[in-house]
Design a protein around this motif. Structure first.
Motif, mmCIF file in Angstrom:
data_model
loop_
_atom_site.group_PDB
_atom_site.id
_atom_site.type_symbol
_atom_site.label_atom_id
_atom_site.label_comp_id
_atom_site.label_asym_id
_atom_site.label_seq_id
_atom_site.Cartn_x
_atom_site.Cartn_y
_atom_site.Cartn_z
ATOM 1 N N LYS A 1 0.832 -1.212 0.000
ATOM 2 C CA LYS A 1 0.000 0.000 0.000
ATOM 3 C C LYS A 1 0.867 1.262 0.000
ATOM 4 N N TYR A 2 1.931 1.241 0.819
ATOM 5 C CA TYR A 2 2.808 2.416 0.869
ATOM 6 C C TYR A 2 3.558 2.597 -0.446
ATOM 7 N N TYR A 3 4.064 1.497 -1.009
ATOM 8 C CA TYR A 3 4.800 1.611 -2.268
ATOM 9 C C TYR A 3 3.882 2.079 -3.399
ATOM 10 N N LEU A 4 2.646 1.611 -3.390
ATOM 11 C CA LEU A 4 1.694 2.059 -4.409
ATOM 12 C C LEU A 4 1.398 3.556 -4.268
ATOM 13 N N LYS A 5 1.318 4.035 -3.034
ATOM 14 C CA LYS A 5 1.124 5.471 -2.819
ATOM 15 C C LYS A 5 2.293 6.249 -3.420
ATOM 16 N N GLY A 6 3.494 5.722 -3.213
ATOM 17 C CA GLY A 6 4.671 6.375 -3.780
ATOM 18 C C GLY A 6 4.668 6.354 -5.293
ATOM 19 N N VAL A 7 4.267 5.225 -5.859
ATOM 20 C CA VAL A 7 4.173 5.102 -7.315
ATOM 21 C C VAL A 7 3.170 6.093 -7.877
ATOM 22 N N HIS A 8 2.007 6.157 -7.272
ATOM 23 C CA HIS A 8 0.968 7.057 -7.772
ATOM 24 C C HIS A 8 1.330 8.528 -7.581
ATOM 25 N N LEU A 9 2.157 8.795 -6.579
ATOM 26 C CA LEU A 9 2.567 10.178 -6.324
ATOM 27 C C LEU A 9 3.595 10.667 -7.338
ATOM 28 N N THR A 10 4.557 9.807 -7.687
ATOM 29 C CA THR A 10 5.689 10.269 -8.496
ATOM 30 C C THR A 10 5.891 9.540 -9.824
ATOM 31 N N ARG A 11 5.398 8.314 -9.915
ATOM 32 C CA ARG A 11 5.667 7.455 -11.078
ATOM 33 C C ARG A 11 7.174 7.308 -11.312
ATOM 34 N N SER A 12 7.963 7.418 -10.274
ATOM 35 C CA SER A 12 9.415 7.357 -10.417
ATOM 36 C C SER A 12 9.888 5.908 -10.545
#
Length: 228
Positions: free
Chosen positions: A185-196
């Motif tokens: 869930k946390y990693y997905l939040k990061g992905v959706h925030l930055t797409r980095s």
């Protein structure tokens, strides 16, 4: 006076050229070549802090931790209010401790922790230091100060400074304790925030650990789409 300036000028140009060449090579990751120019420059400017830092960085790249520690300690002692020097000294010492026997490593823990905590106090936005503290408190045994609570404290500080770092740190802690659903869930939040690429890579590595090849494929394809 004019003759003196004319005679002295080539030495100034030569020394500046050595530093600039070294810096260019360093940025190109040609560390062996850069080291030669920085050492030459240091003979002319023995107290130049940036040159000493570069030499410490090169020593660290080659895992020459004792040499890196000497360079960073000299900078830390000269500039006690510089957070980055405390952080780099603690980091070099931490890497040396990892390669040492347990008894020697235990004797280094206090100084490593103190270096990171000092850096964190000196610079309230120093993300690398807070990451180092998260990892330190996760990996240390509880008997010598390891604590998820302490790790979470610095993950919270990261969240306040940079949401992407905060999400990645929270995910890292959950992954460490094998709370994979929460980590995802946390990693997905990061992905959706930055797409980095970095955020996607953490998610991909988690899916590999969870043996979810379909999710690995989807995440990799998304990462390629956004980072090409």
């Amino acid at each position: 006076m004019y003759k003196f300036v004319v005679l002295f000028l080539p030495w100034i140009v030569f020394s500046q050229s050595n530093f600039e060449k070294g810096e260019t090579l360093f940025n190109q990751k040609k560390y062996d070549e850069a080291n030669v120019y920085f050492e030459a420059y240091l003979k002319v400017k023995p107290n130049d802090s940036k040159t000493i830092e570069y030499l410490g960085d090169i020593a660290g790249y080659y895992k020459k931790w004792d040499e890196a520690m000497v360079k960073y300690k000299s900078l830390r002692d000269r500039f006690p209010n510089n957070a980055n020097y405390h952080y780099k000294y603690g980091g070099a010492m931490g890497m040396k401790a990892k390669g040492s026997n347990k008894f020697k490593a235990l004797g280094m823990i206090d100084e490593i922790e103190d270096s990171f905590k000092t850096a964190a106090k000196l610079d309230p936005k120093h993300t690398d230091t807070r990451w180092a503290l998260v990892i330190l408190y996760l990996e240390l045994p509880a008997i010598v100060g390891g604590s998820e609570k302490k790790a979470q404290l610095y993950a919270d500080e990261l969240m306040a400074i940079s949401k992407i770092d905060g999400y990645m740190a929270k995910g890292h802690i959950d992954e460490y304790f094998e709370r994979y659903a929460s980590a995802e869930k946390y990693y997905l939040k990061g992905v959706h925030l930055t797409r980095s690429k970095m955020a996607y890579q953490r998610l991909i590595n988690l899916y590999k650990k969870m043996n979810l090849p379909e999710k690995v494929k989807v995440a990799q394809e998304e990462s390629d789409t956004y980072n090409n």
